[in-house]
Design a protein around this motif. Structure first.
Motif, short mmCIF file in Angstrom:
data_model
loop_
_atom_site.label_atom_id
_atom_site.label_comp_id
_atom_site.label_asym_id
_atom_site.label_seq_id
_atom_site.Cartn_x
_atom_site.Cartn_y
_atom_site.Cartn_z
N SER A 196 47.23 44.47 29.81
CA SER A 196 47.13 45.08 31.14
C SER A 196 47.89 46.40 31.23
O SER A 196 47.39 47.36 31.83
CB SER A 196 47.66 44.11 32.20
OG SER A 196 49.02 43.77 31.95
N LEU A 243 41.38 43.33 36.28
CA LEU A 243 41.10 43.54 37.69
C LEU A 243 41.74 42.43 38.51
O LEU A 243 41.85 41.29 38.06
CB LEU A 243 39.59 43.56 37.95
CG LEU A 243 38.77 44.61 37.21
CD1 LEU A 243 37.29 44.43 37.52
CD2 LEU A 243 39.21 46.02 37.58
N GLN A 244 42.15 42.77 39.73
CA GLN A 244 42.65 41.76 40.64
C GLN A 244 41.51 40.81 41.03
O GLN A 244 40.39 41.26 41.25
CB GLN A 244 43.20 42.43 41.91
CG GLN A 244 44.39 43.32 41.70
CD GLN A 244 45.69 42.53 41.52
OE1 GLN A 244 45.70 41.31 41.61
NE2 GLN A 244 46.78 43.24 41.28
N PRO A 245 41.78 39.51 41.08
CA PRO A 245 40.73 38.60 41.54
C PRO A 245 40.35 38.88 43.00
O PRO A 245 41.18 39.37 43.77
CB PRO A 245 41.36 37.22 41.37
CG PRO A 245 42.82 37.45 41.36
CD PRO A 245 43.02 38.80 40.75
N TYR A 246 39.11 38.63 43.32
CA TYR A 246 38.54 38.80 44.65
C TYR A 246 38.32 40.26 45.01
O TYR A 246 37.20 40.67 45.32
CB TYR A 246 39.39 38.09 45.73
CG TYR A 246 39.58 36.62 45.46
CD1 TYR A 246 38.52 35.72 45.65
CD2 TYR A 246 40.79 36.13 45.01
CE1 TYR A 246 38.68 34.36 45.39
CE2 TYR A 246 40.96 34.77 44.74
CZ TYR A 246 39.90 33.89 44.93
OH TYR A 246 40.06 32.57 44.67
N THR A 247 39.37 41.08 44.98
CA THR A 247 39.21 42.49 45.36
C THR A 247 38.63 43.33 44.24
O THR A 247 38.06 44.39 44.49
CB THR A 247 40.56 43.11 45.76
OG1 THR A 247 41.43 43.15 44.62
CG2 THR A 247 41.21 42.30 46.88
N ARG A 248 38.78 42.88 43.00
CA ARG A 248 38.31 43.58 41.80
C ARG A 248 38.90 45.00 41.71
O ARG A 248 38.27 45.91 41.18
CB ARG A 248 36.78 43.61 41.75
CG ARG A 248 36.17 42.23 41.61
CD ARG A 248 34.67 42.27 41.36
NE ARG A 248 34.33 42.99 40.15
CZ ARG A 248 34.44 42.51 38.91
NH1 ARG A 248 34.90 41.28 38.73
NH2 ARG A 248 34.09 43.24 37.87
N GLN A 249 40.09 45.17 42.19
CA GLN A 249 40.79 46.44 42.06
C GLN A 249 41.54 46.48 40.73
O GLN A 249 42.15 45.49 40.33
CB GLN A 249 41.75 46.64 43.21
CG GLN A 249 41.07 46.80 44.55
CD GLN A 249 40.11 47.97 44.57
OE1 GLN A 249 40.50 49.11 44.30
NE2 GLN A 249 38.85 47.70 44.88
N VAL A 251 44.37 46.79 37.98
CA VAL A 251 45.80 46.50 38.09
C VAL A 251 46.66 47.71 37.73
O VAL A 251 47.85 47.76 38.07
CB VAL A 251 46.20 45.29 37.21
CG1 VAL A 251 45.45 44.04 37.65
CG2 VAL A 251 45.95 45.57 35.73
#
Length: 275
Positions: A196, A243-249, A251
């Motif tokens: 990451s 990627l962040q879960p749910y938001t898919r932004q 990291v």
């Protein structure tokens, strides 16, 4: 020995070439590693801006993905010839398929050798999952069979494929290092091709495993009196990037991570004699 760093186009494809190349120059890179644009007008912009800004160009081939060997051979030839016509410093190619026969992959390597001789543009082959060079032990076989085969070393793929840091394959690693002309500086781990963030403490074991390999390449280049050692910091965009879960932004910021890696390695290798 001079250390030249190349910015990947990967992840910045939506940015206009002029804007991208000016950012590359301002960030302190010596050039870019990229494929050629499909449109001639875009290609002209790329090459003209490179010349204007005094940036070098590594031609990158990755686009040939068809499964049929004859079609692959034809497309591979056309793409390498087009890249060579742009007069890059060299061409880095992801070559062949892991499921092609040894004979088929060797035909592609021979074709690349022929085009390199014809155009006087060196062509080297990236160690990469899914290609002929997908694993250390397999690439060792090709390197043994083909004494002129030269590579771009992206050791992250091999760590991932083997699920180890390859301490059990020292001969394969040593042979690969001896044939390395260019380094892709992405840090992977034993369960994936990209960590990451190389700055994070939890990833320092993986970072050190890569540094140990890269140090050996640099030392060998110095021993062989090579004038330039080239690197592409190649932390990639999603799905390589976490990627962040749910938001898919994302990291982390891909551009910042690659610039960090460039600056870290430049400082490390400018003081290499002190390591």
């Amino acid at each position: 020995m001079n250390f030249h760093f190349f910015c990947p186009r990967w992840g910045q494809e939506q940015m206009p070439w002029k804007e991208f190349l000016r950012l590359v120059k301002a960030a302190g890179y010596q050039g870019v590693e990229a494929g050629l644009p499909v449109e001639n007008s875009e290609r002209d912009i790329l090459l003209n801006e490179l010349a204007k800004l005094g940036l070098q160009f590594i031609g990158q081939h990755w686009e040939t993905v068809c499964s049929d060997f004859d079609q692959y051979y034809s497309e591979f030839e056309k793409r390498l010839l087009a890249l060579a016509a742009a007069r890059p410093l060299f061409i880095n190619t992801q070559t062949g398929k892991d499921y092609y026969s040894v004979s088929q992959n060797e035909k592609l390597i021979a074709l690349a050798d022929s085009i390199a001789a014809q155009t006087n543009v060196p062509i080297i082959h990236e160690t990469h999952r899914g290609k002929f060079s997908f694993a250390a032990h397999i690439t060792r076989m090709y390197l043994d069979r083909l004494p002129n085969l030269r590579i771009t070393l992206d050791i992250s793929h091999w760590f991932n494929t083997a699920e180890t840091f390859l301490h059990d394959q020292p001969e394969a690693v040593a042979l690969a290092i001896s044939r390395t002309d260019h380094i892709h500086c992405r840090v992977g781990h034993t369960e994936g091709p990209q960590i990451s963030d190389p700055r994070a403490p939890e990833w320092q074991e993986a970072v050190q495993q890569h540094l140990d390999i890269w140090d050996r390449v640099v030392a060998l280049h110095r021993q062989n009196d090579r004038s330039i050692c080239t690197f592409t910091p190649e932390f990639g965009a999603p799905p390589y990037m976490f990627l962040q879960p749910y938001t898919r932004q994302p990291v982390v910021n891909q551009w910042e991570v690659n610039q960090y890696m460039m600056e870290f390695l430049r400082k490390r290798y400018e003081n290499f004699t002190n390591l």
